[in-house]
Design an enzyme around this catalytic site. Structure first.
Site, PDB file in Angstrom:
ATOM      1  N   ASP A 114      55.841  33.893  64.039  1.00 47.98           N
ATOM      2  CA  ASP A 114      55.279  33.228  65.223  1.00 47.98           C
ATOM      3  C   ASP A 114      54.305  32.124  64.856  1.00 47.98           C
ATOM      4  O   ASP A 114      53.825  31.416  65.740  1.00 47.98           O
ATOM      5  CB  ASP A 114      54.561  34.242  66.112  1.00 47.98           C
ATOM      6  CG  ASP A 114      53.257  34.720  65.485  1.00 47.98           C
ATOM      7  OD1 ASP A 114      53.297  35.250  64.354  1.00 47.98           O
ATOM      8  OD2 ASP A 114      52.198  34.559  66.113  1.00 47.98           O
ATOM      9  N   HIS A 149      35.718  45.476  58.572  1.00 48.12           N
ATOM     10  CA  HIS A 149      37.143  45.395  58.871  1.00 48.12           C
ATOM     11  C   HIS A 149      37.738  46.780  59.096  1.00 48.12           C
ATOM     12  O   HIS A 149      38.618  46.956  59.958  1.00 48.12           O
ATOM     13  CB  HIS A 149      37.886  44.685  57.739  1.00 48.12           C
ATOM     14  CG  HIS A 149      39.326  44.452  58.032  1.00 48.12           C
ATOM     15  ND1 HIS A 149      40.337  45.178  57.437  1.00 48.12           N
ATOM     16  CD2 HIS A 149      39.943  43.591  58.888  1.00 48.12           C
ATOM     17  CE1 HIS A 149      41.500  44.768  57.900  1.00 48.12           C
ATOM     18  NE2 HIS A 149      41.298  43.804  58.774  1.00 48.12           N
ATOM     19  N   GLU A 191      47.216  39.787  69.559  1.00 51.34           N
ATOM     20  CA  GLU A 191      46.032  39.097  69.061  1.00 51.34           C
ATOM     21  C   GLU A 191      44.880  39.013  70.073  1.00 51.34           C
ATOM     22  O   GLU A 191      43.801  39.552  69.836  1.00 51.34           O
ATOM     23  CB  GLU A 191      46.399  37.692  68.580  1.00 51.34           C
ATOM     24  CG  GLU A 191      47.319  37.672  67.365  1.00 51.34           C
ATOM     25  CD  GLU A 191      46.660  38.176  66.094  1.00 51.34           C
ATOM     26  OE1 GLU A 191      45.515  38.663  66.137  1.00 51.34           O
ATOM     27  OE2 GLU A 191      47.301  38.084  65.037  1.00 51.34           O
ATOM     28  N   THR A 204      50.491  40.418  57.227  1.00 56.36           N
ATOM     29  CA  THR A 204      49.185  40.423  56.568  1.00 56.36           C
ATOM     30  C   THR A 204      48.279  41.506  57.123  1.00 56.36           C
ATOM     31  O   THR A 204      47.222  41.774  56.569  1.00 56.36           O
ATOM     32  CB  THR A 204      48.480  39.064  56.752  1.00 56.36           C
ATOM     33  OG1 THR A 204      48.315  38.807  58.147  1.00 56.36           O
ATOM     34  CG2 THR A 204      49.302  37.944  56.144  1.00 56.36           C
ATOM     35  N   THR A 205      48.669  42.133  58.239  1.00 59.19           N
ATOM     36  CA  THR A 205      47.829  43.163  58.831  1.00 59.19           C
ATOM     37  C   THR A 205      47.911  44.451  58.028  1.00 59.19           C
ATOM     38  O   THR A 205      48.751  44.591  57.142  1.00 59.19           O
ATOM     39  CB  THR A 205      48.220  43.411  60.302  1.00 59.19           C
ATOM     40  OG1 THR A 205      47.158  44.082  60.972  1.00 59.19           O
ATOM     41  CG2 THR A 205      49.499  44.250  60.414  1.00 59.19           C
ATOM     42  N   GLY A 251      42.567  39.994  58.171  1.00 60.91           N
ATOM     43  CA  GLY A 251      41.325  40.265  58.875  1.00 60.91           C
ATOM     44  C   GLY A 251      40.079  40.095  58.034  1.00 60.91           C
ATOM     45  O   GLY A 251      39.092  39.486  58.473  1.00 60.91           O
ATOM     46  N   LYS A 252      40.094  40.610  56.818  1.00 66.31           N
ATOM     47  CA  LYS A 252      38.921  40.473  55.939  1.00 66.31           C
ATOM     48  C   LYS A 252      38.694  39.010  55.598  1.00 66.31           C
ATOM     49  O   LYS A 252      37.546  38.538  55.565  1.00 66.31           O
ATOM     50  CB  LYS A 252      39.113  41.324  54.676  1.00 66.31           C
ATOM     51  CG  LYS A 252      39.112  42.826  54.931  1.00 66.31           C
ATOM     52  CD  LYS A 252      39.071  43.623  53.651  1.00 66.31           C
ATOM     53  CE  LYS A 252      40.348  43.518  52.853  1.00 66.31           C
ATOM     54  NZ  LYS A 252      41.491  44.197  53.530  1.00 66.31           N
ATOM     55  N   ASP A 290      52.071  40.950  64.090  1.00 64.30           N
ATOM     56  CA  ASP A 290      51.210  40.470  65.170  1.00 64.30           C
ATOM     57  C   ASP A 290      51.675  39.118  65.695  1.00 64.30           C
ATOM     58  O   ASP A 290      51.840  38.166  64.936  1.00 64.30           O
ATOM     59  CB  ASP A 290      49.761  40.368  64.685  1.00 64.30           C
ATOM     60  CG  ASP A 290      49.174  41.726  64.370  1.00 64.30           C
ATOM     61  OD1 ASP A 290      49.283  42.633  65.217  1.00 64.30           O
ATOM     62  OD2 ASP A 290      48.595  41.894  63.277  1.00 64.30           O
ATOM     63  N   ASP A 331      57.666  39.588  60.944  1.00 68.08           N
ATOM     64  CA  ASP A 331      56.209  39.584  61.007  1.00 68.08           C
ATOM     65  C   ASP A 331      55.808  40.567  62.106  1.00 68.08           C
ATOM     66  O   ASP A 331      56.641  40.983  62.911  1.00 68.08           O
ATOM     67  CB  ASP A 331      55.728  38.165  61.323  1.00 68.08           C
ATOM     68  CG  ASP A 331      54.245  38.098  61.610  1.00 68.08           C
ATOM     69  OD1 ASP A 331      53.461  38.580  60.778  1.00 68.08           O
ATOM     70  OD2 ASP A 331      53.880  37.574  62.680  1.00 68.08           O
ATOM     71  N   ALA A 367      36.161  49.320  60.384  1.00 71.21           N
ATOM     72  CA  ALA A 367      35.739  49.701  61.735  1.00 71.21           C
ATOM     73  C   ALA A 367      36.591  48.999  62.777  1.00 71.21           C
ATOM     74  O   ALA A 367      36.985  49.602  63.789  1.00 71.21           O
ATOM     75  CB  ALA A 367      34.267  49.361  61.936  1.00 71.21           C
TER      76      ALA A 367
END
Length: 255
Positions: free
Chosen positions: A183, A82, A18, A123-124, A53-54, A11, A9, A84
């Protein structure tokens, strides 16, 4: 079955990005858009239960800003906001960087030296992956990974197993030939459901989450001069996580 790949993973696992990275970038994007939102450390910790994020922005709207009227179609508004945020995050990394967590770089090097393949399942966004690896190690590090599965490459994000299934498909490996590093509870659920054994390194946001199914829970991977703390499981005499230990954990030496 031999251990052939390590899947990480990003982040919170590779680096503590984070609280002082993504959260700050979100707030800068909100200020830039003139919408008056602010995510403090406590609120952001709650929002982290939503992956992506979205998806996090949408959840925040549904739970905290029900009366908000976006200036355009909601999906388009969220996507632009997102985007930006991603640019602000990349700029933050370029200016001050975020160091990798203990043991990460050492494990990258020794794994590659001993013939293990590396992959990322996150997922980022792909842009965030590139930014973190480039600023914390160097752009050449992008070539270390046989698969970088990120962002919207799959429809369902963690805790769904899709990102791990995609990664295994790209690597052309069985789940039993890989180990995952996560994490968060959502990450553990994703890996476990995909059949991948998982090692957890907690952080301040995730320390009290439910890691049912994890093979080992630590505070970090450790270094020779910085032993890791075992929160659940066994290191079998090792003071920090090594490739030799991971081979044993995977069951390779039991064949």
């Amino acid at each position: 079955m031999k251990l052939k790949a390590l899947i990480f993973d990003l982040d919170g696992t590779l680096a503590e990005t984070e609280r002082d990275g993504h959260r700050v970038a979100f707030n800068r994007a909100f200020d830039e858009a003139g919408i008056g939102w602010h995510w403090d450390g406590v609120l952001y910790g709650q929002l982290l239960t939503v992956t992506g994020g979205k998806e996090r922005i949408r959840y925040y709207l549904e739970q905290y800003q029900q009366d908000f009227c976006p200036p355009e179609a909601l999906d388009e508004f969220i996507a632009k906001l997102h985007q930006a945020k991603t640019q602000h995050y990349i700029e933050l990394l370029k200016k001050r960087g975020v160091p990798l967590r203990p043991g990460i770089l050492r494990l990258f090097h020794t794994a590659r030296e001993q013939g293990l393949r590396l992959a990322i399942a996150t997922t980022t966004t792909p842009e965030n992956v590139t930014a973190l690896l480039s600023t914390s190690i160097g752009r050449h590090a992008l070539d270390w990974f046989d698969c970088i599965a990120a962002g919207d490459v799959v429809k369902a994000k963690k805790p769904a197993p899709d990102i791990y299934s995609y990664c295994l498909e790209q690597l052309q490996l069985e789940a039993s030939e890989c180990l995952a590093f996560e994490d968060s509870a959502n990450g553990v659920r994703a890996a476990v459901e995909a059949g991948v054994k998982v090692v957890v390194t907690v952080n301040d946001y995730t320390r009290d989450e439910d890691f049912t199914g994890a093979a080992l829970i630590l505070n970090h991977l450790g270094e020779p001069d910085q032993p890791c703390q075992i929160l659940n499981g066994k290191l079998n005499g090792f003071a920090y996580v090594t490739v030799e230990f991971l081979r044993r954990l995977s069951g390779e030496t039991e064949q």
